[in-house]
Write an enzyme that holds these catalytic residues in place. Structure first.
Site, PDB file in Angstrom:
ATOM      1  N   GLY A 171     -14.946  -0.900   0.302  1.00  0.00           N
ATOM      2  CA  GLY A 171     -14.665   0.497   0.589  1.00  0.00           C
ATOM      3  C   GLY A 171     -15.882   1.386   0.433  1.00  0.00           C
ATOM      4  O   GLY A 171     -17.016   0.907   0.353  1.00  0.00           O
ATOM      5  N   GLU A 201     -25.151  -1.328  -1.038  1.00  0.00           N
ATOM      6  CA  GLU A 201     -25.114  -1.236   0.425  1.00  0.00           C
ATOM      7  C   GLU A 201     -25.425   0.192   0.857  1.00  0.00           C
ATOM      8  O   GLU A 201     -26.246   0.425   1.736  1.00  0.00           O
ATOM      9  CB  GLU A 201     -23.725  -1.644   0.930  1.00  0.00           C
ATOM     10  CG  GLU A 201     -23.519  -1.463   2.420  1.00  0.00           C
ATOM     11  CD  GLU A 201     -22.072  -1.720   2.839  1.00  0.00           C
ATOM     12  OE1 GLU A 201     -21.856  -1.895   4.048  1.00  0.00           O
ATOM     13  OE2 GLU A 201     -21.174  -1.744   1.973  1.00  0.00           O
ATOM     14  N   ASP A 280     -19.713  -9.752   7.523  1.00  0.00           N
ATOM     15  CA  ASP A 280     -18.972  -8.577   7.090  1.00  0.00           C
ATOM     16  C   ASP A 280     -17.810  -8.293   8.043  1.00  0.00           C
ATOM     17  O   ASP A 280     -16.665  -8.566   7.730  1.00  0.00           O
ATOM     18  CB  ASP A 280     -19.905  -7.366   6.977  1.00  0.00           C
ATOM     19  CG  ASP A 280     -19.337  -6.236   6.133  1.00  0.00           C
ATOM     20  OD1 ASP A 280     -18.321  -6.457   5.463  1.00  0.00           O
ATOM     21  OD2 ASP A 280     -19.916  -5.137   6.141  1.00  0.00           O
ATOM     22  N   ASP A 281     -18.118  -7.754   9.217  1.00  0.00           N
ATOM     23  CA  ASP A 281     -17.088  -7.307  10.152  1.00  0.00           C
ATOM     24  C   ASP A 281     -17.527  -7.557  11.595  1.00  0.00           C
ATOM     25  O   ASP A 281     -17.997  -6.633  12.274  1.00  0.00           O
ATOM     26  CB  ASP A 281     -16.812  -5.812   9.959  1.00  0.00           C
ATOM     27  CG  ASP A 281     -16.388  -5.482   8.537  1.00  0.00           C
ATOM     28  OD1 ASP A 281     -15.203  -5.650   8.227  1.00  0.00           O
ATOM     29  OD2 ASP A 281     -17.251  -5.074   7.739  1.00  0.00           O
TER      30      ASP A 281
END
Length: 337
Positions: A171, A201, A280-281
């Protein structure tokens, strides 16, 4: 190696991926199906393009939540796990430790116990059909605060399932500092679950220190600001704390890395930090695992020998047993020959 040779060679080398979110491997076809099911109209290509247009971490998280909002029932996860299976096969991944984030679904009224039955069923299905092992980490989520994180962990503990191995902290890093979530991590570790945290990050090395000292995270997700602090570099190297680096994701969010050639993963690797590479995504950033390996090779001057070490790290840094790690690393050596 040219690009086609590279992809063919590295697809055939067994790999583990340790930092990926299950909702983020869905195909655009799946997004269209879910949108049509929920809204009764087609999701146009221009609308999909707009959905994936953002310039920072907060914009990405907003898009992630919009995708989660397309789910209308627990059975929709079947589509996600089918996409995950296809992704893993495409990229030669034989072991995966992935995140799932229940908060948005619980707020929508989904029954968590029903979700876990679906997850367990699909993990077994992937294993039976492909031989690939997928384990899940539940994201307690820093985005919605400590109380929500504690409620998530309570659900995880009350409804364990085969393939659930621990918790993660994902998040908005600025909105939910690592230091705020120590109590949840203490409970998880005391209950013999694994615990990992996204840190460094979108915030400096102090976030990583807090994830390590307060949350006692066993692995760090992203961790790219570690190189800003020589003491931290020494700490993670000497204590063999793995950092899950997701190069394209870091470039996309543009906080500390503006272009791939400037990514600090080369410096991290050279300084002896245990680095593993992940995506990650994939759907949100347009890069799969083989693409990330190609980025290391073609833009960050990683040699084939370096690449092999990165792959070995992916197993060594996992939560597999020592015996399982050895077996997989032996398979890497055999495939490499």
């Amino acid at each position: 190696m040219n690009k086609s040779e590279f992809y063919k060679f590295f697809k055939d080398i067994p790999k583990a991926e340790l930092h990926i979110h299950i909702e983020a491997v869905m195909s655009r076809e799946t997004i269209k199906k879910l949108y049509l099911k929920k809204n009764g109209v087609e999701f146009s290509d221009s609308e999909i393009k707009k959905l994936f247009s953002y310039s920072d971490l907060n914009g990405f998280i907003a898009a992630f939540l919009k995708v989660q909002d397309l789910f209308t029932e627990v059975s929709d996860f079947d589509l996600i796990f089918d996409d995950l299976k296809n992704y893993l096969v495409r990229n030669g991944v034989v072991h995966c430790e992935a995140f799932f984030a229940p908060s948005a679904f619980i707020k929508k009224g989904f029954d968590y116990a029903e979700m876990t039955k679906n997850f367990e069923k699909n993990l077994k299905k992937i294993k039976k059909e492909t031989g690939i092992t997928v384990w899940l980490l539940g994201d307690v989520s820093r985005t919605f605060g400590l109380e929500n994180a504690e409620n998530n962990y309570k659900m995880f503990k009350e409804h364990p399932f085969e393939g659930f191995i621990g918790i993660g902290l994902g998040g908005a890093e600025q909105k939910g500092p690592s230091k705020d979530f120590g109590p949840v991590f203490e409970k998880a570790l005391a209950d013999k679950y694994h615990a990992v945290a996204h840190a460094g990050e979108d915030v400096g090395p102090e976030s990583i220190w807090d994830a390590l000292r307060i949350c006692h995270a066993e692995r760090i997700g992203h961790g790219i600001t570690s190189v800003q602090d020589p003491e931290l570099v020494k700490y993670v190297r000497d204590n063999k704390i793995p950092i899950e680096v997701c190069p394209t994701s870091n470039v996309f969010t543009k906080k500390y890395v503006k272009k791939m050639a400037e990514h600090p993963v080369r410096e991290m690797f050279d300084k002896g930090i245990p680095v593993t590479i992940a995506t990650d995504d994939p759907i949100f950033f347009g890069a799969e695992l083989l693409d990330e390996y190609w980025n290391l090779y073609s833009k960050l001057h990683f040699s084939k020998k370096d690449m092999k070490q990165i792959i070995l790290n992916s197993f060594e840094d996992s939560f597999l047993s020592d015996e399982q790690k050895t077996n997989f690393k032996n398979k890497v050596e055999e495939s490499w020959k």
